[in-house]
Design an enzyme around this catalytic site. Structure first.
Site, PDB file in Angstrom:
ATOM      1  N   LYS A   1      -7.060 -27.886 -39.459  1.00 36.94           N
ATOM      2  CA  LYS A   1      -5.771 -28.436 -39.907  1.00 36.94           C
ATOM      3  C   LYS A   1      -5.969 -29.883 -40.367  1.00 36.94           C
ATOM      4  O   LYS A   1      -6.256 -30.766 -39.567  1.00 36.94           O
ATOM      5  CB  LYS A   1      -4.739 -28.433 -38.773  1.00 36.94           C
ATOM      6  CG  LYS A   1      -3.345 -28.721 -39.349  1.00 36.94           C
ATOM      7  CD  LYS A   1      -2.359 -29.253 -38.342  1.00 36.94           C
ATOM      8  CE  LYS A   1      -2.183 -30.739 -38.363  1.00 36.94           C
ATOM      9  NZ  LYS A   1      -1.700 -31.349 -39.611  1.00 36.94           N
TER      10      LYS A   1
ATOM     11  N   GLY B   1      -7.676 -38.874 -34.257  1.00 34.52           N
ATOM     12  CA  GLY B   1      -6.308 -39.322 -34.516  1.00 34.52           C
ATOM     13  C   GLY B   1      -5.898 -40.358 -33.501  1.00 34.52           C
ATOM     14  O   GLY B   1      -6.736 -41.093 -32.950  1.00 34.52           O
ATOM     15  N   SER B   2      -4.606 -40.398 -33.204  1.00 36.84           N
ATOM     16  CA  SER B   2      -4.091 -41.470 -32.351  1.00 36.84           C
ATOM     17  C   SER B   2      -4.331 -41.188 -30.866  1.00 36.84           C
ATOM     18  O   SER B   2      -4.489 -40.030 -30.455  1.00 36.84           O
ATOM     19  CB  SER B   2      -2.593 -41.623 -32.606  1.00 36.84           C
ATOM     20  OG  SER B   2      -1.937 -40.430 -32.261  1.00 36.84           O
TER      21      SER B   2
ATOM     22  N   GLY C   1      -4.109 -37.675 -28.815  1.00 34.12           N
ATOM     23  CA  GLY C   1      -5.361 -37.327 -28.131  1.00 34.12           C
ATOM     24  C   GLY C   1      -5.139 -37.048 -26.652  1.00 34.12           C
ATOM     25  O   GLY C   1      -5.712 -36.106 -26.091  1.00 34.12           O
TER      26      GLY C   1
ATOM     27  N   GLU D   1     -11.795 -38.540 -30.911  1.00 29.39           N
ATOM     28  CA  GLU D   1     -12.095 -39.829 -31.550  1.00 29.39           C
ATOM     29  C   GLU D   1     -10.753 -40.489 -31.831  1.00 29.39           C
ATOM     30  O   GLU D   1     -10.018 -40.053 -32.715  1.00 29.39           O
ATOM     31  CB  GLU D   1     -12.849 -39.614 -32.869  1.00 29.39           C
ATOM     32  CG  GLU D   1     -14.229 -39.021 -32.714  1.00 29.39           C
ATOM     33  CD  GLU D   1     -15.194 -39.950 -32.011  1.00 29.39           C
ATOM     34  OE1 GLU D   1     -14.906 -41.158 -31.893  1.00 29.39           O
ATOM     35  OE2 GLU D   1     -16.227 -39.460 -31.550  1.00 29.39           O
TER      36      GLU D   1
ATOM     37  N   CYS E   1     -10.216 -46.681 -38.360  1.00 29.10           N
ATOM     38  CA  CYS E   1     -10.279 -46.740 -36.891  1.00 29.10           C
ATOM     39  C   CYS E   1     -11.174 -47.884 -36.451  1.00 29.10           C
ATOM     40  O   CYS E   1     -11.034 -48.418 -35.364  1.00 29.10           O
ATOM     41  CB  CYS E   1     -10.788 -45.415 -36.340  1.00 29.10           C
ATOM     42  SG  CYS E   1     -12.295 -44.885 -37.151  1.00 29.10           S
TER      43      CYS E   1
ATOM     44  N   GLN F   1       4.447 -45.853 -41.508  1.00 26.22           N
ATOM     45  CA  GLN F   1       3.368 -46.811 -41.227  1.00 26.22           C
ATOM     46  C   GLN F   1       3.781 -48.211 -41.702  1.00 26.22           C
ATOM     47  O   GLN F   1       3.531 -49.209 -41.024  1.00 26.22           O
ATOM     48  CB  GLN F   1       2.100 -46.317 -41.928  1.00 26.22           C
ATOM     49  CG  GLN F   1       0.833 -46.993 -41.495  1.00 26.22           C
ATOM     50  CD  GLN F   1       0.596 -46.950 -39.993  1.00 26.22           C
ATOM     51  OE1 GLN F   1       0.991 -46.003 -39.313  1.00 26.22           O
ATOM     52  NE2 GLN F   1      -0.017 -48.000 -39.465  1.00 26.22           N
TER      53      GLN F   1
ATOM     54  N   GLU G   1      -2.794 -50.949 -31.327  1.00 25.43           N
ATOM     55  CA  GLU G   1      -3.317 -50.670 -32.672  1.00 25.43           C
ATOM     56  C   GLU G   1      -2.184 -50.712 -33.692  1.00 25.43           C
ATOM     57  O   GLU G   1      -1.195 -49.997 -33.546  1.00 25.43           O
ATOM     58  CB  GLU G   1      -3.987 -49.298 -32.683  1.00 25.43           C
ATOM     59  CG  GLU G   1      -4.753 -49.038 -33.953  1.00 25.43           C
ATOM     60  CD  GLU G   1      -5.394 -47.662 -33.974  1.00 25.43           C
ATOM     61  OE1 GLU G   1      -4.719 -46.688 -33.608  1.00 25.43           O
ATOM     62  OE2 GLU G   1      -6.561 -47.563 -34.392  1.00 25.43           O
TER      63      GLU G   1
END
Ligand code: NAP
Length: 494
Positions: free
Chosen positions: A173, A226-227, A231, A248, A282, A329, A384
């Site tokens: 996906k 992803g975030s 995660g 990650e 990232c 964002q 972040e």
């Protein structure tokens, strides 16, 4: 308008929901394509197709699997310009960077293909006579791969190519902001000769399609980038199902500039690390930890350079900084600028979204932004932001710089600029990150080295490098007894 389907069992199909979504160029707000919203039924169909794909692919000798990957890498090389241009339109980053993104995908594809002839296990002796011991690598089964939007082809390729080399089949996906590049990658693999069912692609929201992949009992492992928030949820679900999961996640990457640094070099590195990819890597530099002795000079030079950055459409050769990915964002970045000001940091430059009326830029653009007087515990130094926002924290010693750098829940990338070799090595030892650069920016990973982070950035897995195949393999221990009698380990000791 180009329309794309789901890819299940070697065929492009419509989704069971009948719903679609648009893919938009963040620089112009034009629609690029219409995509399918997959439903749970489609995920189930993809898993069934992947079962058949696994039967075939797991039994294909690894060097034969590798031949498909070698061909895919060559096709990508041929299509590099076209893919890069499409990516700039879909994701926004400037052409030089999207070319780099495609190159990274080519590199990992060649690398994973090379591993097809390096599926090494170990051989060792037994504690018993006439007995032989070894390890072999086995594929995991069906793996679910979930990718973010900031590296639309490189991150999918980092997952897909090693997973294929290791003999798994895939339900993939992509991020809903960048599905076209994912679809192109699947097309390339099919042109390269990947059999039907080995890779299946479903598009649609993470909240439904992604969740269905994570929760499907026949998917043996999840590889997610992803975030942190997503995660954590995925890790919890996988724990309940005893499913392998590699994560990650985010970063709050520091660059330390010491008083003995080559300031010209450091300046180029900080600018590239903070504002390359509009800060949406990232590994982007979001904290500049600056020695007080060079604070004034370095800050002045940084501001002068930041002022010269040209924000615009990434397709134009003069553009340095492209748009941010989407409206949510853009609003998040704006919110963090307000938070920084409320917390007492000093806004030196930027801080505003770019007004479409006065600038002629109709997309999601934000000014490159620098804060100083940032305290190490302020939210803009801890959370972040994922945009073109740099926070300067001043320190008075190497020890303080390391302490500030490590004062975060994340641990992906770090960098130090110094001419002191001892401090460079001490930084390598003491910085709590999966990647450390000396006299280079926090961004710039190469595919033959392991990639990943510590603390809140990951759960111990590494992608690419020597760990690439291991992420997608089980290690099996094999004992072959040719004594012709029952031998009992730990009991028959003579
Ligand atoms: P995200 O919101 O977590 O989404 C990542 C992917 O997960 C997307 O495909 C998303 O689908 C999907 N998703 C969302 N919710 C899900 C759920 N509940 N279950 C399963 N899948 C779900 O992250 P993002 O905003 O796209 O990406 C930015 C983040 O990625 C940043 O934190 C960045 O640091 C991190 N990142 C880390 C690395 C690394 O290697 N450490 C590399 C790149 C990016 P939709 O697109 O449909 O929402």
């Amino acid at each position: 308008m180009q329309e794309y389907g789901l890819f299940i069992g070697g065929e492009w199909t419509d989704s069971s929901t009948g719903e679609t979504f648009d893919d938009m160029n963040p620089a112009t707000l034009e629609n690029l394509a219409v995509l399918q919203v997959a439903g749970i039924d489609d995920v189930n169909r993809a898993v069934e197709a992947a079962k058949a794909g696994f039967e075939l692919w797991s039994k294909t000798p690894p060097p034969k699997r590798a031949e498909v990957l070698f061909r895919a890498a060559r096709i990508m090389q041929r299509q590099k310009e076209e893919l890069a241009s499409l990516m700039t339109q879909e994701m926004g980053k400037v052409l030089a960077e999207t070319r780099g993104d495609v190159q990274e995908a080519i590199d990992i594809t060649y690398y994973a293909a090379g591993e097809g002839r390096r599926m090494f296990g170990e051989t060792t002796t037994s504690e018993l006579r006439d007995k032989f011991c070894m390890t072999v690598l086995r594929p995991l089964g069906i793996v679910g791969l979930i990718a973010p939007w900031n590296f639309p082809i490189a991150i999918p390729a980092w997952k897909i190519m090693p997973a294929l080399a290791a003999g798994n089949s895939i339900v993939f996906k992509p991020a809903s902001d960048t599905p076209i590049l994912a679809i192109k990658l699947v097309e390339i693999l099919m042109e390269a000769g990947l059999p039907p069912g080995v890779i299946n692609l479903v598009t649609g929201p993470g909240g439904t399609v992604g969740k269905a992949i994570v929760r499907h009992p026949d998917i043996r492992a999840i590889s997610f980038t992803g975030s942190l928030e997503t995660g954590k949820w995925i890790m919890g679900e996988c724990a309940k199902a005893m499913k392998r999961v590699s994560l990650e996640l985010g970063g709050k990457n520091p660059v330390i500039v010491m008083d003995d640094a080559d300031l010209d070099l450091a300046l180029d590195g900080v600018l590239w690390g903070a504002f390359g990819t509009t800060g949406q890597r990232c590994t982007a530099t979001s904290r500049l930890i600056l020695h007080e002795k060079v604070r004034e000079e370095f800050t002045a030079r940084l501001l002068a350079k930041t002022r010269t950055l040209r924000v615009g459409d990434g397709l134009l050769p003069e553009t340095d900084v492209g748009p941010v990915i989407n409206k949510a964002q853009l609003e998040k970045i704006e919110r963090y600028v307000r938070i920084g000001q409320e917390e007492g940091a000093t806004l030196l430059i930027g801080g505003k979204l770019i007004d479409p009326e006065s600038s002629g830029l109709s997309g999601y653009f934000f000014e490159p932004t620098v804060f100083t007087d940032v305290g190490p515990d302020m939210r803009i130094a801890q959370e972040e932001i994922f945009g073109p926002v740099l926070s300067i924290i001043t320190v008075s010693s190497f020890e303080e710089a390391i302490e500030v750098a490590n004062n975060t829940q994340f641990g992906l990338s770090s960098a130090i600029y110094t001419e002191n070799m001892g401090n460079a090595f001490r930084a390598v030892e003491q910085l709590e990150t999966g990647i450390t650069y000396v006299n280079a920016p926090t961004i710039g990973a190469e595919v033959h080295l392991p990639f990943g982070g510590v603390k809140g950035t990951g759960n111990g897995f590494r992608e690419a490098g020597t760990d690439a195949i291991r992420e997608f393999s089980e290690v099996k221990a094999v004992y072959i007894d040719y004594s012709g009698k029952l031998q009992k380990a730990q009991i028959d000791t003579d």
